[in-house]
Design a protein around this motif. Structure first.
Motif, PDB file in Angstrom:
ATOM      1  N   VAL A 116      -6.263  87.537   1.385  1.00  0.00           N
ATOM      2  CA  VAL A 116      -5.622  87.128   2.474  1.00  0.00           C
ATOM      3  C   VAL A 116      -6.021  85.488   2.515  1.00  0.00           C
ATOM      4  CG1 VAL A 116      -5.068  86.913   4.923  1.00  0.00           C
ATOM      5  CG2 VAL A 116      -5.177  89.071   3.506  1.00  0.00           C
ATOM      6  N   SER A 117      -5.107  84.565   2.367  1.00  0.00           N
ATOM      7  CA  SER A 117      -5.479  83.108   2.659  1.00  0.00           C
ATOM      8  C   SER A 117      -4.605  82.364   3.550  1.00  0.00           C
ATOM      9  CB  SER A 117      -5.564  82.377   1.392  1.00  0.00           C
ATOM     10  OG  SER A 117      -4.334  82.692   0.593  1.00  0.00           O
ATOM     11  N   PRO A 118      -4.969  81.374   4.371  1.00  0.00           N
ATOM     12  CA  PRO A 118      -4.321  80.528   5.383  1.00  0.00           C
ATOM     13  C   PRO A 118      -3.653  79.819   4.657  1.00  0.00           C
ATOM     14  CG  PRO A 118      -6.622  79.872   5.169  1.00  0.00           C
ATOM     15  CD  PRO A 118      -6.534  81.005   4.382  1.00  0.00           C
ATOM     16  N   LEU A 119      -2.290  79.616   5.103  1.00  0.00           N
ATOM     17  CA  LEU A 119      -1.276  78.653   4.654  1.00  0.00           C
ATOM     18  C   LEU A 119      -1.863  77.233   5.340  1.00  0.00           C
ATOM     19  CD1 LEU A 119       2.163  79.969   5.110  1.00  0.00           C
ATOM     20  CD2 LEU A 119       0.937  79.288   2.961  1.00  0.00           C
ATOM     21  N   GLN A 120      -2.012  76.171   4.633  1.00  0.00           N
ATOM     22  CA  GLN A 120      -2.153  74.747   5.141  1.00  0.00           C
ATOM     23  C   GLN A 120      -0.802  74.163   6.133  1.00  0.00           C
ATOM     24  OE1 GLN A 120      -3.185  72.459   1.680  1.00  0.00           O
ATOM     25  NE2 GLN A 120      -5.158  73.563   1.626  1.00  0.00           N
TER      26      GLN A 120
ATOM     27  N   ALA B 293       4.070  77.276   8.863  1.00  0.00           N
ATOM     28  CA  ALA B 293       2.661  77.097   9.663  1.00  0.00           C
ATOM     29  C   ALA B 293       1.778  77.987   9.245  1.00  0.00           C
ATOM     30  CB  ALA B 293       3.259  77.186  11.048  1.00  0.00           C
ATOM     31  N   ALA B 294       0.486  77.953   9.899  1.00  0.00           N
ATOM     32  CA  ALA B 294      -0.609  78.523   9.320  1.00  0.00           C
ATOM     33  C   ALA B 294      -0.354  79.932   9.549  1.00  0.00           C
ATOM     34  CB  ALA B 294      -1.841  78.140  10.009  1.00  0.00           C
ATOM     35  N   ALA B 295      -0.435  80.965   8.480  1.00  0.00           N
ATOM     36  CA  ALA B 295      -0.128  82.210   8.691  1.00  0.00           C
ATOM     37  C   ALA B 295      -0.904  83.105   7.764  1.00  0.00           C
ATOM     38  CB  ALA B 295       1.183  82.569   8.755  1.00  0.00           C
ATOM     39  N   ALA B 296      -1.412  84.352   7.874  1.00  0.00           N
ATOM     40  CA  ALA B 296      -1.847  85.146   6.989  1.00  0.00           C
ATOM     41  C   ALA B 296      -1.271  85.673   6.010  1.00  0.00           C
ATOM     42  CB  ALA B 296      -3.119  86.085   7.695  1.00  0.00           C
ATOM     43  N   CYS B 297      -1.415  85.528   4.812  1.00  0.00           N
ATOM     44  CA  CYS B 297      -0.089  86.046   3.756  1.00  0.00           C
ATOM     45  C   CYS B 297      -1.313  86.559   2.605  1.00  0.00           C
ATOM     46  CB  CYS B 297       0.626  85.253   3.290  1.00  0.00           C
ATOM     47  SG  CYS B 297       1.465  84.152   4.720  1.00  0.00           S
ATOM     48  N   THR B 298      -1.039  87.890   2.188  1.00  0.00           N
ATOM     49  CA  THR B 298      -1.426  88.293   0.905  1.00  0.00           C
ATOM     50  C   THR B 298      -0.951  87.503  -0.411  1.00  0.00           C
ATOM     51  OG1 THR B 298      -1.991  90.275   1.826  1.00  0.00           O
ATOM     52  CG2 THR B 298      -2.020  90.300  -0.394  1.00  0.00           C
TER      53      THR B 298
ATOM     54  N   ALA C  35      12.800  82.913   8.022  1.00  0.00           N
ATOM     55  CA  ALA C  35      12.242  82.841   6.869  1.00  0.00           C
ATOM     56  C   ALA C  35      10.515  83.374   7.499  1.00  0.00           C
ATOM     57  CB  ALA C  35      12.058  81.544   6.425  1.00  0.00           C
ATOM     58  N   ASP C  36      10.018  84.296   6.628  1.00  0.00           N
ATOM     59  CA  ASP C  36       8.775  84.617   6.723  1.00  0.00           C
ATOM     60  C   ASP C  36       7.961  83.729   6.232  1.00  0.00           C
ATOM     61  OD1 ASP C  36       6.387  85.963   6.460  1.00  0.00           O
ATOM     62  OD2 ASP C  36       7.091  87.789   6.416  1.00  0.00           O
ATOM     63  N   PRO C  37       6.916  83.163   6.902  1.00  0.00           N
ATOM     64  CA  PRO C  37       5.976  82.180   6.115  1.00  0.00           C
ATOM     65  C   PRO C  37       5.384  82.552   4.737  1.00  0.00           C
ATOM     66  CG  PRO C  37       5.420  82.288   8.411  1.00  0.00           C
ATOM     67  CD  PRO C  37       6.493  83.306   8.074  1.00  0.00           C
ATOM     68  N   CYS C  38       5.436  83.937   4.845  1.00  0.00           N
ATOM     69  CA  CYS C  38       4.658  84.314   3.552  1.00  0.00           C
ATOM     70  C   CYS C  38       5.501  84.347   2.304  1.00  0.00           C
ATOM     71  CB  CYS C  38       4.183  85.904   3.674  1.00  0.00           C
ATOM     72  SG  CYS C  38       2.682  86.154   4.960  1.00  0.00           S
ATOM     73  N   PHE C  39       6.865  84.131   2.647  1.00  0.00           N
ATOM     74  CA  PHE C  39       7.972  84.016   1.412  1.00  0.00           C
ATOM     75  C   PHE C  39       7.266  82.862   0.351  1.00  0.00           C
ATOM     76  CE2 PHE C  39      11.939  85.342   3.878  1.00  0.00           C
ATOM     77  CZ  PHE C  39      11.407  86.773   3.941  1.00  0.00           C
ATOM     78  N   PHE C  40       6.538  82.059   1.037  1.00  0.00           N
ATOM     79  CA  PHE C  40       6.378  80.543   0.130  1.00  0.00           C
ATOM     80  C   PHE C  40       4.784  80.529   0.233  1.00  0.00           C
ATOM     81  CE2 PHE C  40       9.782  80.387   3.491  1.00  0.00           C
ATOM     82  CZ  PHE C  40      10.649  80.062   2.941  1.00  0.00           C
ATOM     83  N   ALA C  41       4.113  81.635   0.192  1.00  0.00           N
ATOM     84  CA  ALA C  41       2.691  81.651   0.330  1.00  0.00           C
ATOM     85  C   ALA C  41       2.178  81.437  -1.289  1.00  0.00           C
ATOM     86  CB  ALA C  41       1.997  82.599   0.869  1.00  0.00           C
ATOM     87  N   ASP C  42       2.882  81.839  -2.093  1.00  0.00           N
ATOM     88  CA  ASP C  42       2.505  81.782  -3.658  1.00  0.00           C
ATOM     89  C   ASP C  42       3.717  81.744  -4.250  1.00  0.00           C
ATOM     90  OD1 ASP C  42       3.660  84.371  -3.786  1.00  0.00           O
ATOM     91  OD2 ASP C  42       1.669  85.115  -4.113  1.00  0.00           O
TER      92      ASP C  42
ATOM     93  N   ALA D 212       9.018  71.789   5.396  1.00  0.00           N
ATOM     94  CA  ALA D 212       9.398  73.017   5.865  1.00  0.00           C
ATOM     95  C   ALA D 212      10.552  73.391   4.806  1.00  0.00           C
ATOM     96  CB  ALA D 212       9.734  72.866   7.369  1.00  0.00           C
ATOM     97  N   PRO D 213      10.801  74.876   4.802  1.00  0.00           N
ATOM     98  CA  PRO D 213      11.826  75.206   4.216  1.00  0.00           C
ATOM     99  C   PRO D 213      13.373  75.014   4.914  1.00  0.00           C
ATOM    100  CG  PRO D 213      10.738  77.296   5.226  1.00  0.00           C
ATOM    101  CD  PRO D 213       9.960  75.815   5.263  1.00  0.00           C
ATOM    102  N   SER D 214      14.229  74.906   4.182  1.00  0.00           N
ATOM    103  CA  SER D 214      15.691  74.732   4.709  1.00  0.00           C
ATOM    104  C   SER D 214      15.919  76.179   5.356  1.00  0.00           C
ATOM    105  CB  SER D 214      16.525  74.637   3.587  1.00  0.00           C
ATOM    106  OG  SER D 214      16.649  75.919   2.587  1.00  0.00           O
ATOM    107  N   ALA D 215      16.986  76.111   6.116  1.00  0.00           N
ATOM    108  CA  ALA D 215      17.577  77.620   6.457  1.00  0.00           C
ATOM    109  C   ALA D 215      18.028  78.263   5.361  1.00  0.00           C
ATOM    110  CB  ALA D 215      18.571  77.265   7.086  1.00  0.00           C
ATOM    111  N   GLY D 216      17.864  79.732   5.436  1.00  0.00           N
ATOM    112  CA  GLY D 216      18.356  80.427   4.234  1.00  0.00           C
ATOM    113  C   GLY D 216      19.621  80.496   4.103  1.00  0.00           C
TER     114      GLY D 216
END
Length: 656
Positions: A24-28, A34-39, A464-471, A509-513
Motif C-alpha cells: 500500500v503506497s500513498p499517491l503523490q 489526491a492522496a489515497a491508499a492504494c494497493t 473515478a477511484d484514485p486507485c484506478f491510476f495508482a499503477d 488530474a484525470p478527465s471525467a470518465g
C-alpha cells in the motif's frame, strides 16, 4: 563493462517508482488523484524509465552500414523506434557524436563518417531533425548521446577530414592506445567540446543529453597518457596528476550541466559511467567489489557528480551477473542505490543485453532468466527508477528469449516516464468521444498537455477511484496526439479516462470518465486513414510530422486539376440524418480550400475546408441524409486551385 565492450555505451534519464513488493503506497499530490491508499503491483509500475542505446560508432546499430540511401537509413531508424514501442519502452538514447563528428549540420564538427563512409560528406538530409521528429511521433523521449573526448578509433590524424578541428589544432589532441583523443586538460578544448554539444541542444528538441563512460582513456598496459606538459602548464596547485585529471573531467560535467539547464531547463542531463567507482579495499566509501576502479583508471569521479547534483540521473553500467565474484550485480545495485539516496539524482541501471545468450559468455548468461532477475533485484531498491539496454541489436536478437522474459515479467503494461523537477501539472483534459470502431475504441479529447496518458477501466463506474491510476494496470497507452485507438478493447463495457502530462512528466488530474460507445451525442462511427475503410492512390503520401494527427499518421497530396480523391468507406447502419465531421492536422503550408466530398442521399455535396487552421480536433461539415449500406461516404479531393497539401486523416459519422 569489459575492455572489449568499450566501444559504446550510455544510458538514460529520469525517475520512476518501482515498489519492492506489492504494498500500500500513498499517491503523490502531483498524481491524477489526491492522496489515497492504494494497493499497487510491482510488476506494473506506473512510472519507469525504459530505454535502449542505439549506437552509431562502427555502425553497431544504426545505420547498419555506411553508404545507405536516405530512404534506407530512415527506414532502419523507424524500425528501431518501432521495436522500442513494441517492447513498451518510452525512450531511446541515440549516439549522435560518436567520434568528434556530428549527426546534424554542425557549425563545429564534420559530418560523421558512420553515415556515408566519408567524414565530412553531407548525407542529404538532417538526421537529427528526422530522428527527434520520429521519436516524438511515437511518444518516445529522445536522448542525444555524445562522446566527449574520443576523436577517432585510430591514431592517424591525416585520416581526418582536412577541416577537422583536431587537425587544425594539433596541440589539442594526443594519441594513446592506437586512438586519438582530445586532451581534457586544455581549457580551450573543454570549451570547444561543450560548444559542439550545445549546438545540438539549442537547435533540436531533444529531451536529454547523455554522456557514456569514456573520459580519460582506459588504461593500456605499458603506455602512459602523454599529458605531462599540459599538467605542467595548467596543473596549478594540484600536487597529484590524478587529482588534476579528475578535476578536468569534473569541470566539464559541472559546466555542461549548467549550460544545458540555462538553455533548456526541461532537458535532462545524465551520464552512464563504468559500474565500479572504487572498491572498498581501496576506499571505505567504495563497493564490495574488486574490479577496475573508474575513479583511478579513467579519472571519473562519478560518486561526486551525484553528491554535488551535477547530473539529473546516473546510469552505471552494471554489466555483470548476479553472484559474480569480482563485481556482483546485486552488490553494485545496492551500493549505487545508497549513493543516490536523498540526493534527488535518479538511478537508472545500464543492462548488458549483449551478454544474454551470447557465445563465449559465462554460464550465468546462458540462463534466460538472468536479465529478468536483475529487474526483480531492482525492486528491492526504490531508488532504481528504470533501465537502459545495450544495445538495440541485442534487444532485437532476443537470444535464448531473455528479453522476451523481461517484457513478460516487467514490461507487460506501458509506463509513464518518471517526473523530474517541480513544474506545475497541466489542467485535466476533456474527452469528446470514445467510439467503437472496426479496430478498437477510438478516444478523442481536448487538452493542453505535451503528452497524454489513456486509462481504461472495466464497467461504468459513477466516479473515478484514485486507485484506478495508482499503477499501470489500467494504463493502455500514451501519445502526443489528442486521439488514441485502443486496439486491445473487448466488447465488454469500458470507461476511459485521460490525463495530461507536461514536458517533465508531471501529470494532471484525470478527465471525467467516458464510457466506450459514446460519441458526439449519439451512435458514431470513426474511420481513420489507417483503417481498412480508407483508400487512396499512389500520389497520396503518409506522414507522422504533425502531433495533431488522428491515430499514428495521416495522408497528404499535392493539389492537381483532377479529383483523385482519398475515400473513407463506412458501413452506414440505417438511412437517416448524420452529422459528418473530419479530423486533420493543420499547418500554415497546408491548403486553404481543401474539397471534402460527402456522398449524401440526394447526390454528392462538396465542402471546402481551410486546413491551415483548426486542426487537431473534430471539424463539423454539417448534417446530411445518408443511405444505408457500406460505401465511400466521405472523400478528400485534390482538385483545387489553391496551393498547399490537401490532408486526409479521419472522418466521424454520428446518427442524429
Amino acid at each position: 563493462m569489459t575492455a572489449l565492450l568499450r566501444t559504446v555505451v550510455l544510458a538514460v534519464l529520469i525517475a520512476a517508482f518501482v515498489s519492492p513488493v506489492s504494498q500500500v503506497s500513498p499517491l503523490q499530490s502531483s498524481a491524477p488523484a489526491a492522496a489515497a491508499a492504494c494497493t499497487t503491483d510491482p510488476a506494473t509500475p506506473k512510472r519507469q524509465l525504459r530505454a535502449m542505446w542505439i549506437s552509431s560508432v562502427a555502425n553497431i546499430d544504426w545505420p547498419s552500414r555506411t553508404g545507405l540511401s536516405v530512404s534506407a537509413q530512415q527506414a532502419e531508424f523507424r524500425a528501431w523506434l518501432d521495436l522500442a514501442v513494441a517492447k513498451r519502452m518510452n525512450a531511446v538514447i541515440v549516439q549522435v557524436r560518436p567520434t568528434a563528428d556530428a549527426f546534424w549540420p554542425s557549425a563545429y564538427e564534420p559530418w560523421s563518417q558512420w553515415l556515408t563512409g566519408t567524414q565530412g560528406r553531407n548525407p542529404g538530409y538532417d538526421p537529427m531533425a528526422f530522428m527527434v521528429g520520429e521519436a516524438h511521433a511515437r511518444n518516445l523521449e529522445f536522448h542525444a548521446w555524445f562522446n566527449p573526448y574520443r576523436i577517432a578509433n585510430h591514431a592517424d590524424p591525416s585520416r581526418l577530414v582536412s577541416t577537422h578541428p583536431a587537425r587544425q589544432h594539433p596541440d589539442w589532441r594526443f594519441a594513446y592506445g592506437g586512438k586519438l583523443y582530445y586532451n581534457p586538460g586544455i581549457p580551450e578544448v573543454r570549451d570547444f567540446i561543450q560548444d559542439a554539444m550545445m549546438d545540438a541542444v539549442t537547435k533540436y528538441d531533444v529531451d536529454g543529453v547523455h554522456l557514456d563512460d569514456y573520459f580519460y582513456p582506459y588504461p593500456v598496459s605499458g603506455q602512459s597518457i602523454p599529458d605531462s606538459a599540459t599538467y605542467e602548464r595548467y596543473g596549478g596547485s594540484f600536487t597529484n596528476i590524478g587529482d588534476w585529471r579528475r578535476d578536468n573531467v569534473n569541470r566539464l560535467v559541472r559546466e555542461l550541466d549548467q549550460r544545458i539547464h540555462t538553455a533548456k531547463p526541461h532537458v535532462s542531463f545524465g551520464i552512464s559511467p563504468f559500474g565500479i567507482w572504487r572498491n572498498a579495499g581501496t576506499d571505505p566509501l567504495g563497493s564490495n567489489t574488486s574490479g577496475l576502479q573508474s575513479y583511478d583508471a579513467i579519472y571519473a569521479d562519478s560518486r561526486q557528480w551525484v553528491k554535488q547534483g551535477w547530473v539529473d540521473y546516473l546510469s552505471p553500467q552494471i554489466y555483470w551477473h548476479i553472484g559474480f565474484s569480482t563485481a556482483a550485480y546485486e552488490v553494485l545495485t545496492a551500493w549505487w542505490s545508497g549513493v543516490v539516496a536523498g540526493t534527488g539524482v535518479q538511478l537508472v541501471i545500464g543492462q548488458a543485453a549483449y551478454r544474454a545468450g551470447a557465445s563465449g559468455q559465462e554460464a550465468a548468461w546462458q540462463d534466460p532468466a538472468e536479465l529478468s532477475d536483475h529487474l526483480h533485484d531492482n525492486r528491492r531498491h526504490p531508488e532504481v527508477v528504470g533501465d537502459v539496454w545495450f544495445s538495440a541489436k541485442d534487444v532485437k536478437a532476443d537470444r535464448i528469449g531473455a528479453f522476451t522474459r523481461v517484457v513478460n515479467a516487467h514490461y507487460s503494461r506501458p509506463a509513464l516516464l518518471p517526473a523530474r523537477g517541480g513544474a506545475t501539472a497541466p489542467g485535466a483534459p476533456a474527452i469528446t468521444s470514445a467510439t467503437r470502431g472496426s479496430n478498437g475504441v477510438q478516444v478523442a479529447w481536448t487538452g493542453s498537455g505535451t503528452s497524454y496518458a489513456v486509462y481504461r477501466v472495466d464497467g461504468t463506474p459513477q466516479a473515478a477511484d484514485p486507485c484506478f491510476f495508482a499503477d499501470a494496470r489500467n494504463l493502455v497507452g500514451t501519445t502526443r496526439q489528442k486521439t488514441f485507438t485502443d486496439t486491445t478493447a473487448t466488447g465488454s463495457a469500458h470507461t476511459y479516462y485521460v490525463t495530461a502530462l507536461n514536458r517533465t512528466h508531471q501529470e494532471s488530474a484525470p478527465s471525467a470518465g467516458k464510457p466506450a460507445g459514446e460519441g458526439g451525442g449519439g451512435n458514431s462511427t470513426v474511420i481513420d486513414n489507417a483503417d481498412a475503410g480508407f483508400a487512396a492512390g499512389s500520389a497520396w503520401g503518409t506522414s507522422t510530422y504533425s502531433a495533431q494527427a488522428h491515430g499514428t499518421d495521416y495522408r497528404f497530396a499535392e493539389p492537381v486539376a483532377a479529383s483523385d480523391p482519398a475515400w473513407f468507406r463506412a458501413a452506414v447502419p440505417s438511412a437517416g440524418t448524420y452529422r459528418v465531421e473530419v479530423w486533420y492536422p493543420a499547418a500554415s503550408g497546408y491548403n486553404s480550400a481543401t474539397p471534402f466530398i460527402v456522398a449524401a442521399s440526394g447526390g454528392n455535396r462538396t465542402v471546402t475546408v481551410d486546413q491551415r487552421t483548426g486542426g487537431g480536433t473534430w471539424r463539423d461539415l454539417g448534417t446530411y441524409q445518408l443511405a444505408a449500406g457500406t460505401y465511400n461516404v466521405v472523400g478528400v479531393s485534390r482538385w483545387t486551385s489553391t496551393t498547399g497539401y490537401v490532408i486526409a486523416d479521419a472522418v466521424r459519422l454520428t446518427r442524429l
